[in-house]
Each structure stands twice: as structure tokens, then as C-alpha cells.
Design a protein around this motif. Structure first.
Motif, PDB file in Angstrom:
ATOM      1  N   VAL A  41       0.639  -1.029   0.047  1.00 23.56           N
ATOM      2  CA  VAL A  41      -0.103   0.019   0.312  1.00 23.56           C
ATOM      3  C   VAL A  41       0.960   1.246  -0.063  1.00 23.56           C
ATOM      4  N   VAL A  42       2.114   1.278   0.905  1.00 30.33           N
ATOM      5  CA  VAL A  42       2.779   2.530   0.909  1.00 30.33           C
ATOM      6  C   VAL A  42       3.430   2.787  -0.222  1.00 30.33           C
ATOM      7  N   PRO A  43       4.196   1.624  -0.967  1.00 27.54           N
ATOM      8  CA  PRO A  43       4.954   1.830  -2.014  1.00 27.54           C
ATOM      9  C   PRO A  43       4.011   2.399  -3.152  1.00 27.54           C
ATOM     10  N   LEU A  44       2.366   1.821  -3.383  1.00 31.23           N
ATOM     11  CA  LEU A  44       1.707   2.085  -4.367  1.00 31.23           C
ATOM     12  C   LEU A  44       1.570   3.634  -4.131  1.00 31.23           C
ATOM     13  N   LEU A  45       1.204   3.939  -3.066  1.00 31.71           N
ATOM     14  CA  LEU A  45       0.762   5.409  -2.874  1.00 31.71           C
ATOM     15  C   LEU A  45       2.025   6.187  -3.263  1.00 31.71           C
ATOM     16  N   GLN A  46       3.223   5.761  -2.867  1.00 33.41           N
ATOM     17  CA  GLN A  46       4.288   6.390  -2.974  1.00 33.41           C
ATOM     18  C   GLN A  46       4.421   6.712  -4.659  1.00 33.41           C
ATOM     19  N   THR A  47       4.269   5.618  -5.314  1.00 29.60           N
ATOM     20  CA  THR A  47       4.256   5.483  -6.580  1.00 29.60           C
ATOM     21  C   THR A  47       3.355   6.425  -7.449  1.00 29.60           C
ATOM     22  N   PHE A  48       2.138   6.364  -6.742  1.00 26.14           N
ATOM     23  CA  PHE A  48       1.230   7.434  -7.294  1.00 26.14           C
ATOM     24  C   PHE A  48       1.630   8.845  -7.324  1.00 26.14           C
ATOM     25  N   GLN A  49       2.242   9.285  -6.135  1.00 28.73           N
ATOM     26  CA  GLN A  49       2.540  10.671  -5.837  1.00 28.73           C
ATOM     27  C   GLN A  49       3.816  10.832  -6.834  1.00 28.73           C
ATOM     28  N   TYR A  50       4.894   9.986  -6.988  1.00 28.21           N
ATOM     29  CA  TYR A  50       5.743  10.156  -7.931  1.00 28.21           C
ATOM     30  C   TYR A  50       5.381  10.469  -9.376  1.00 28.21           C
ATOM     31  N   SER A  51       4.218   9.957  -9.772  1.00 31.14           N
ATOM     32  CA  SER A  51       3.768  10.007 -11.195  1.00 31.14           C
ATOM     33  C   SER A  51       3.615  11.392 -11.499  1.00 31.14           C
ATOM     34  N   PHE A  52       3.375  12.215 -10.368  1.00 26.89           N
ATOM     35  CA  PHE A  52       2.651  13.818 -11.007  1.00 26.89           C
ATOM     36  C   PHE A  52       4.033  14.670 -10.758  1.00 26.89           C
ATOM     37  N   TYR A  53       5.205  14.023 -10.694  1.00 23.74           N
ATOM     38  CA  TYR A  53       6.392  14.815 -10.732  1.00 23.74           C
ATOM     39  C   TYR A  53       7.482  14.540 -11.433  1.00 23.74           C
ATOM     40  N   ASP A  54       8.316  15.351 -12.103  1.00 27.23           N
ATOM     41  CA  ASP A  54       9.509  15.165 -12.843  1.00 27.23           C
ATOM     42  C   ASP A  54      10.722  15.037 -11.757  1.00 27.23           C
ATOM     43  N   TRP A  55      11.083  13.747 -11.823  1.00 28.80           N
ATOM     44  CA  TRP A  55      12.246  13.538 -10.785  1.00 28.80           C
ATOM     45  C   TRP A  55      13.119  12.664 -11.334  1.00 28.80           C
ATOM     46  N   ASN A  56      14.572  13.026 -11.101  1.00 32.80           N
ATOM     47  CA  ASN A  56      15.478  11.826 -11.509  1.00 32.80           C
ATOM     48  C   ASN A  56      15.778  11.058 -10.393  1.00 32.80           C
ATOM     49  N   GLY A  57      15.067  10.820  -9.303  1.00 36.63           N
ATOM     50  CA  GLY A  57      15.414   9.825  -8.363  1.00 36.63           C
ATOM     51  C   GLY A  57      16.309  10.124  -7.374  1.00 36.63           C
ATOM     52  N   ILE A  58      17.208  11.385  -7.467  1.00 39.33           N
ATOM     53  CA  ILE A  58      18.090  11.878  -6.618  1.00 39.33           C
ATOM     54  C   ILE A  58      17.869  13.373  -5.977  1.00 39.33           C
ATOM     55  N   GLY A  59      18.049  14.197  -7.158  1.00 42.68           N
ATOM     56  CA  GLY A  59      17.803  15.625  -6.776  1.00 42.68           C
ATOM     57  C   GLY A  59      16.548  16.185  -6.622  1.00 42.68           C
ATOM     58  N   ALA A  60      16.379  17.337  -6.645  1.00 45.31           N
ATOM     59  CA  ALA A  60      14.829  18.009  -6.236  1.00 45.31           C
ATOM     60  C   ALA A  60      13.943  17.661  -7.506  1.00 45.31           C
ATOM     61  N   SER A  61      12.531  17.665  -7.075  1.00 43.76           N
ATOM     62  CA  SER A  61      11.709  17.211  -8.166  1.00 43.76           C
ATOM     63  C   SER A  61      10.737  18.411  -8.384  1.00 43.76           C
ATOM     64  N   THR A  62      10.245  18.526  -9.855  1.00 42.96           N
ATOM     65  CA  THR A  62       9.340  19.495  -9.947  1.00 42.96           C
ATOM     66  C   THR A  62       7.965  18.955 -10.462  1.00 42.96           C
ATOM     67  N   TRP A  63       6.941  19.727  -9.937  1.00 37.26           N
ATOM     68  CA  TRP A  63       5.591  19.146 -10.117  1.00 37.26           C
ATOM     69  C   TRP A  63       5.296  19.145 -11.749  1.00 37.26           C
TER      70      TRP A  63
END
Lengths: 306, 452
Positions: A41-63
Motif C-alpha cells: 500500500v505505501v509503495p503504491l501510494l508513493q508511486t502514485f505521488q511520484y507519477s505527478f512529478y519530474d524527478w531523476n530519483g536523486i535531486g529536487a523534483s518539480t511538479w
């Protein structure tokens, strides 16, 4: 089971009492709920959250809003990946189910065939081999001087031989056939189990009524197997849609991008190319697709077992 | 009851999602480096402690060499225990990011050069700059400057080959043209020196019914090396170095299109195997090792495999010289950089370890492990006429001439995926050389303009 049903029907007040707040019950389910929450559940929600961002996995992310989801439809590589997996559905799910049914008819009528158990075991074996091993075996079978081309050469079809996994037309089909090989045994074993549950008297009745083997199959066997069909389809379709291992081992999506699948794209984008947001969107889209298709398949299931 | 429960579950999920979305965005800016508080010194921190090290030297000779160096380091510093985590290159590439973003990252890691890995780590504040240690240990004098440059980044991780030093490498690497001496003498040709020589030799091999060049690209890896070697010969060292570093040039430049056209015509004429996209790289190397092909384009990491399969005296390796140039130019560089994480609690010990395993003392250990050390020990000789000798000689002149060009996948975070797929399309005649370079340029221009 029957006794409980009777008890609940005749003794309504006690049933209601049983549904009272019982803290101990939550202790029983707590371990599995916690594990489920922590790892699903937690990873699924996290994945859902990540999907709304531009993120390289390390640095800052942008909406990014819905951009990553739009890309699932507009990015030609992602669209192709979903297209490829729908071709694979044919080979991983449809053909194994049809072959499984055919083999079931043969094996269930083959009272005189010695060693039915042997054939059943052999056909089921691919299921128990680790997928990495399956992939590696087929890479060598499909190699330019591999087993398949040698066999073609031996029967005078040497002109057809090619590097199957390096061929733009045939690589996807070659991967699909691996799925057929793996899943047919699973379907067969499920269906054989189902056929054994059918009362022999039903077959007798059908035969007395003058039904031929075909009529018998469509009139008796197939309807009786609806439950097993639903299970076989759910298992094979889900396995296809989330399939990653065979593509990863055999072609890495090549030649070019002709065998990419969504799960491979999600992995590659998340861990190799630093496109975590896009990977998450692909993964969520895939999850939704799997849920919708599984739900559609459960409608196949007869009501009483649903 | 069931409906109520569903409503409850949906409600809980919605609430959780809203909380998550409203909460902080993933990966909010990296923490400042802790190591900066420590004054760099050659004296390691006192007390008993453990250094955690992640490396990719997990197979064969190089694994043995790594274990030996670790044991020697522990002997030299009895208060330090090395805790080693060794994985394959691809496993390391996928897990290192996660390990580094945790609160307890390893002290020393092997990081791949270029924007996808080291650049991303630097931008996240995960690696410690090593410039102070470089002057303490004299790395700038020991390592060739062009190889050190591959391990430098601006402190925001946006500009490569400039700014701070983030690691040093203990192995050298380059990709060259291996040749089978027996086959070449039967064809009556010498080892090629230029791209035109090579094309002519390939034609002679084809005419004589010998497989001209072994090449297997099933795993979508070797395309980077095939294109890199040919491009180095058509474009020359400076153009490729500037292009990959994002400083100047475009993939659609004439020399790059020419390289693609050369490769496509090799494929068309049957100089490359027709089924290359279906052949595994190991199978191609094995074919060459069995003497089935006249040439193979491959890296020094396969020198011991090829040397033992074909025989040291029957194999040779050469780097091609661009037309009009006086020295060879080829793809390569160095092994993964040994870098220090910014959260390491023992930076002086970590630096001492990095120096110990990549400095002067480690070079002979690398040679004994049939590997190519970043810097060959002074006065090193190997038996003339052997494959090893030709590799070491080429490497000496390549590093002296600063004419090693970087791996092309360093260009952008997505370039590995883009280039390897495009190379399969090119050799299978699915695209024209122009379309091929346009595909690369589309990936490249998006990234480079975003970094300006």
C-alpha cells in the motif's frame, strides 16, 4: 459450512452479537495487514505521488501535473510498449487457454493412453523453472546456430532460419511463444482438475441424448470449466501485463524498440534513465489496466463461486 | 456492511493520497556535505571503525585483486575494517542511487562517469569533492589530466569535465580493433592503421569467404562501442570530447553522419554479420576467440579472454588513426571512479583507502590480475609480439596523446537507451544515417539546452 449458514439463519440476535467490537480479532489480522501496508500500500501510494512529478530519483523534483500520464498516450515509445504487450496477450493468455482446452479434451478422453501423469508433468514443467532460466534457454534456442534453426535445417526449411530475437518481424512473436510454452501447462492442469469434478453421469446423459464429442465439449465441459477458465485467464493475463523478466533477459526491448513492454519501460526509466516520474505513471497505468481486465474476467466466473 | 467498509477504505485511501500529494515533493534538495567540516589530512581518524565500500569488481582476477588490496589496507590500518559489497556493473548501476539517497550511505563507492550517474549524484549533494585530498596525495601528478577530467563536475552536477574532482579510477580502458594475425597474413594484409585500411581489409576477408568482423548486439550494448570507434576515426578526438561533454557540436555534424554511413555500408556489404541483433555479445567474442572472424571491435576488459582463446601471439589490437592525424584516437577512458560519499563519518580514512587502491602501489596488482592499470608502472615491459604488449603499448600512446574519447552514453541520462536502440535500427537498415543522427540529436539537444 452448512451448519454455520443454518445457525446464522435461525439465530439472528447471536450473529449480531458476534459482530460486536472484538479487539482481539484485529490482532489476528494485524501481521498480514501491516506487511501488506508496508510493502504494497505505501509503495503504491508513493508511486502514485511520484507519477505527478519530474524527478531523476536523486535531486529536487518539480511538479509535472498530468504530463507523465499524457505521455503514456502521446510518447510513441510508451504507446508501442502497450501495443506490444497486447500482442503478447495473444501468446501468453489466449493461445495457452485454447491449447489447454484442446489438450484437456485429449487427455481426459485418453483412458487408454498410458502415462497421462507423465505428459501432464512434462507440460507443467516450464511453470516451475525460474523465468531467468527460461529466458536463457530460449536465447540459445533462438540463436543463429541454435536448436530452432538447426531443426529447420534438418527438415529442409533452412531458408526460414534467422536470428529470431534479432528480427524486427519475429522477435515479438518469438518472445510470445516462450509465454505460450510456459503457460500452456498451467492451463492444462487447471482444466484437467475441473473436468475431474464433472459428474460422469452428466457425460453419460449427454451421450445417451446423442451428443458427439464436439457437442459434449460445448454443452458440458466448457460450461463446467467457467471457473477454471476465469482463474487461468486471470493468472495468465496478469502475468503478461506485468511481464518484464523474459524481455529483460532476451532482448532488452530490441531490436530497436520492437519488443519493449510497459513493465520494462517502467524499470528502465526508474533505474537507468532517471525518469522516475514517467516510470511511476507507466506503473500506475499498468496497475489500473490490470485491475480493470481482472475485474472483467471475474465476470466470466459463475455467480455461485464468485 | 460490505458497502460501509468499501466506503471507509476509499475514504482512507483518498485521505492518505491527499496527505501525500500535499506533503513534500519527492527528493527535496540534498543535504549539505558533512565531510566539509573535516579538515583533509593524510592521518586517518582514530579509534576502531568500519569503512563500507561498494564496488563492481565481483568476478575472476579483479575480484581476487580487490580482496588482496583490501586485506593489505586493513593490515596497514589495523583500526579500520573494510565492509565490502560487490555487485555486477548493471546491479550496481541500479542500486547505488538508492543506497546513496539513504541516511547511511556507504563510505566509498564506485560511481560511473558522466551525466547519468556521477552528475546526478553530485547534483544531489551525495559525493564529496576530493580536491584537497588530490593535492595531499598528489593525484594530479600521478593520473593523466584527461582521465582526471572525466571524474570532475561543477558542484551543481550540470557541467562535466570542469570544477571539482569527485573520484579517481584504478583501471584504464579503451576499445580497439582486435585482429587475428593468422587470418590477416593469409589475406596478405597488415594490421589496419586507419578506417580506410580496415574497410579495405574487411572487403578482402569477405571476398576470401572469411567472416570479416564478429559483432553481437542482442543485449543492446555493443552498438555504443562500434559507433564510438568509427566516430573517433571520422570526427577526431576534440570533436567527440566536446560533443559528449555538451560543449560544442551536434550529432548531425557531417563526421558523425559519415560514421553512421560507414557502419551501415559495412552491414549492407556483409562485413558485419547479417543477424548481429540476434547474436549475444559473448557469442561474438567466442566466435572471434575460436578464430572464426578476422576482426572484432572490443574493449580491453576482454583482453585476457581473447588472449587465452586465440593465443597471445596470434592476437593483436590496434586503435585507428583518423585521416590527417598523427596519433590514434579511440573510445575509452577508465574504470568506474572510486568516490567518497558526503555523509561518510571518516573522510580521511575513506581518502586513504581510495589512494591505497588506485595509486602507485596498486598498479602492479592490477597487471597481475590481467587488467590494465590507469597508469602503467615506469619501466613496465611485456613480452614483445603478444596481445598484452600491443594493448599496453597502445594505451601508453593513447594516454600520452590524450586521444581517448569518452563513452558516448555519458552524453545524457537517456542516451544509453536511445543510442543502443538506434544502432540496432542502423545496422538492420531500418533507418538512414541521417535519421540515426537526428534521433541522437533529439535526445541530446533536449538535455543540453536544459542544462544551459
Amino acid at each position: 459450512m452448512a451448519q454455520t449458514l443454518i445457525a446464522t439463519a435461525t439465530d439472528a440476535p447471536r450473529t449480531r452479537a458476534r459482530r460486536r467490537w472484538q479487539p482481539a480479532a484485529y490482532l489476528y489480522v494485524a501481521p498480514s495487514v501491516l506487511v501488506l501496508a508496508a510493502f504494497i500500500v505505501v509503495p503504491l501510494l508513493q508511486t502514485f505521488q511520484y507519477s505527478f512529478y519530474d524527478w531523476n530519483g536523486i535531486g529536487a523534483s518539480t511538479w509535472a501535473g498530468l504530463k507523465n500520464y499524457a505521455a503514456v498516450f502521446t510518447d510513441v515509445h510508451l504507446r508501442d510498449a502497450f501495443l506490444h504487450v497486447s500482442v503478447l496477450l495473444l501468446f501468453y493468455a489466449a493461445i495457452p487457454v485454447i491449447l489447454g482446452l484442446g489438450l484437456t479434451i485429449v487427455l481426459s478422453h485418453a483412458n487408454r493412453l498410458r502415462g497421462v501423469g507423465f505428459f501432464r508433468t512434462v507440460l507443467f514443467l516450464p511453470q516451475v523453472i525460474a523465468s531467468v532460466v527460461v529466458g536463457t534457454i530460449w536465447v540459445s534456442i533462438y540463436a543463429p546456430h541454435g536448436l530452432l534453426n538447426q531443426a529447420l535445417g534438418m527438415v529442409g526449411l533452412g531458408d526460414l532460419s534467422r536470428a529470431w530475437l534479432g528480427d524486427y518481424t519475429f522477435a515479438l512473436i518469438a518472445i510470445g511463444f516462450i509465454g505460450t510454452w510456459v503457460n500452456t501447462g498451467l492451463c492444462l492442469v487447471l482444466f484437467l482438475g475441473g473436468v475431474q469434478n464433472i459428474e460422469p453421469s452428466v457425460f453419460e446423459a449427454a451421450r445417451i441424448d446423442g451428443a458427439g464429442p464436439l457437442r459434449e465439449f460445448f454443452g458440458v465441459t466448457l460450461p463446467a470449466l467457467r471457473g477454471q477458465l476465469a482463474i487461468a485467464l486471470t493468472l495468465t493475463v496478469t502475468a503478461t501485463l506485468k511481464s518484464f523478466d523474459i524481455v529483460y533477459i532476451t532482448t532488452q526491448g530490441g531490436p530497436g524498440t520492437s519488443t519493449t513492454v510497459p513493465a520494462f519501460e517502467a524499470f528502465n526509466r526508474a533505474f537507468n534513465t532517471g525518469q522516475v516520474g514517467s516510470a511511476a505513471a507507466v506503473a500506475i497505468a499498468l496497475t489500473v489496466l490490470i485491475m480493470v481486465i481482472s475485474w472483467l474476467i471475474t465476470r466470466l466466473q459463475p455467480k455461485e463461486t464468485a | 456492511m460490505k458497502k460501509q467498509f468499501t466506503a471507509l477504505a476509499v475514504g482512507a485511501l483518498t485521505a492518505a493520497t491527499a496527505l501525500l500529494l500535499a506533503g513534500c515533493a519527492p527528493g527535496t534538495s540534498g543535504t549539505g556535505s558533512d565531510t566539509s567540516k573535516v579538515t583533509a589530512s593524510k592521518t586517518v581518524e582514530s579509534g576502531k571503525y568500519t569503512l563500507t565500500v561498494w564496488d563492481q569488481n565481483n568476478t575472476g582476477d579483479i575480484d581476487t585483486a580487490q580482496k588482496k588490496l583490501n586485506a593489505e589496507f586493513e593490515k596497514k590500518y589495523p583500526n579500520i575494517t573494510i565492509k565490502r559489497n560487490s555487485q555486477s556493473f548493471s546491479d550496481l548501476k541500479t542500486t547505488l542511487k538508492l543506497a546513496l539517497s539513504g541516511n547511511n550511505p556507504p563510505d566509498v563507492v564506485q560511481a560511473n562517469q558522466g551525466y547519468p550517474d556521477m552528475g546526478a549524484f553530485v547534483s544531489g549533494g551525495m559525493l564529496a569533492p576530493l580536491d584537497d585530498y588530490s593535492s595531499l596525495y598528489g593525484w594530479a601528478h600521478y593520473f593523466p589530466s584527461n582521465l582526471l577530467a572525466l571524474n570532475t563536475f561543477s558542484s551543481d552536477g550540470k557541467h562535466w569535465q570542469t570544477g571539482n574532482l569527485y573520484g579517481v579510477s584504478n583501471t584504464g580502458e579503451f576499445v580497439g580493433v582486435y585482429y587475428n594475425k593468422k587470418i590477416l597474413s593469409s589475406l596478405g594484409v597488415d594490421a589496419p592503421k586507419t578506417l580506410d585500411d580496415l574497410t579495405a581489409d574487411l572487403a578482402k576477408a569477405k571476398a576470401a569467404g572469411v567472416e570479416p568482423m564478429a559483432y553481437g548486439d542482442l543485449e543492446k550494448v555493443r552498438g555504443i562501442q562500434l559507433y564510438g570507434v568509427v566516430q573517433a576515426a571520422t570526427a577526431g578526438a576534440k570533436a567527440v570530447q566536446d560533443l559528449v561533454a555538451g560543449k560544442a557540436g551536434a550529432w548531425t555534424d557531417t563526421a558523425n553522419v559519415d560514421a553512421a554511413a560507414t557502419i551501415q555500408s559495412w552491414a549492407q556489404k556483409g562485413y558485419l554479420p547479417a543477424d548481429a541483433n540476434g547474436v549475444s555479445q559473448d557469442a561474438a567474442v567466442a566466435d572471434f576467440g575460436k578464430g572464426k572472424a578476422a576482426f572484432i571491435i572490443d574493449g580491453t576488459w576482454d583482453m585476457s579472454t581473447i588472449g587465452s582463446a586465440l593465443g597471445q601471439s596470434n592476437a593483436g589490437m590496434v586503435a585507428l588513426t583518423p585521416a590527417g592525424a598523427s596519433a590514434p584516437v579511440t573510445q575509452g577512458g577508465e574504470g568506474l571512479a572510486w568516490a567518497m560519499t558526503s555523509k561518510s563519518a571518516h573522510p580521511n580514512a575513506a581518502a586513504a583507502y581510495i589512494d591505497f587502491i588506485s595509486g602507485r602501489d596498486s598498479a602492479q596488482t592490477m597487471i597481475d590480475a590481467n587488467s590494465l592499470p590507469t597508469v602503467l608502472p615506469a619501466g613496465h615491459t611485456s613480452q614483445a609480439g603478444t596481445l598484452n604488449a600491443s594493448v599496453y603499448d597502445q594505451y601508453a600512446s593513447l594516454t600520452a596523446g590524450k586521444s581517448i574519447v569518452p563513452y558516448l552514453d555519458y552524453s545524457t541520462p537517456t542516451f544509453y537507451t536511445t543510442l543502443t536502440a538506434a544502432m540496432q535500427d542502423l545496422t538492420a537498415q531500418k533507418t538512414t544515417p541521417q535519421q540515426f543522427t537526428q534521433t541522437l540529436q533529439a535526445d541530446y539537444s533536449g538535455f543540453v539546452s536544459g542544462n544551459k
